[in-house]
Design an enzyme around this catalytic site. Sequence first.
Site, PDB file in Angstrom:
ATOM      1  CG  ASP A   9      -2.390   0.897   0.800  1.00  0.00           C
ATOM      2  OD1 ASP A   9      -2.247   1.547  -0.189  1.00  0.00           O
ATOM      3  OD2 ASP A   9      -2.987   1.155   2.133  1.00  0.00           O
ATOM      4  N   GLY A  10       0.268   2.477  -0.543  1.00  0.00           N
ATOM      5  CA  GLY A  10       1.053   3.700  -0.410  1.00  0.00           C
ATOM      6  C   GLY A  10       0.144   4.633   0.157  1.00  0.00           C
ATOM      7  CD  GLU A  47      -1.329   2.546  -3.457  1.00  0.00           C
ATOM      8  OE1 GLU A  47      -0.833   1.405  -3.306  1.00  0.00           O
ATOM      9  OE2 GLU A  47      -2.274   2.886  -2.769  1.00  0.00           O
ATOM     10  CG  ASP A  69      -5.128  -0.318  -1.335  1.00  0.00           C
ATOM     11  OD1 ASP A  69      -4.249   0.375  -2.216  1.00  0.00           O
ATOM     12  OD2 ASP A  69      -5.504   0.162  -0.003  1.00  0.00           O
ATOM     13  CG  HIS A 123      -9.590   2.542   3.547  1.00  0.00           C
ATOM     14  ND1 HIS A 123      -8.573   2.864   4.575  1.00  0.00           N
ATOM     15  CD2 HIS A 123      -9.143   3.389   2.604  1.00  0.00           C
ATOM     16  CE1 HIS A 123      -7.539   3.646   3.856  1.00  0.00           C
ATOM     17  NE2 HIS A 123      -7.936   3.819   2.814  1.00  0.00           N
ATOM     18  CG  ASP A 133      -4.426   2.425   5.213  1.00  0.00           C
ATOM     19  OD1 ASP A 133      -4.270   3.074   3.981  1.00  0.00           O
ATOM     20  OD2 ASP A 133      -4.950   2.623   6.155  1.00  0.00           O
TER      21      ASP A 133
END
Length: 149
Positions: A9-10, A47, A69, A123, A133
């Site tokens: 994740d970023g 990301e 994501d 999320h 995240d």
Amino acid sequence: MKKITLYTDGSCLGNPGPGGWAALLQYNGHEKLISGGDDSTTNNRMELMAVIKALAGLRQACDIQLYTDSKYVMDGATRWINNWRRNGWRNSQNKAVKNADLWQQLDELCQQHHINWHWVKAHAGHEFNERVDEAARLQAIKHQKEEQL
């Protein structure tokens, strides 16, 4: 061939702004979380960096289940990258591909492994996506504070 599960994740506070990336590697019952960031970047760059840093840390070819994501990263890596490479890193409108420097790094790293890409909703309570995240967000906050010093 080693079987690895990878979550990436970023995060970015502002776009552009201070950002962070994180990756969780799982192998044979073990986990390793890596993360980093930049004082001024974009969410898409973070990301991409999450995937690049995770793959760059692997010492041999692996069979990877990669969870992200980011539709941008997944679609870029699975649908668009071959055309970009063939067209000299230009998109369908003949414009330079954004973040071409990172896409080229990712392209080279992906060719060293067998990767199955999976998209997960952000999320949405996915345990491992939530962990990366949080780690990415903490890196963005850290780089925001360093920028303010």
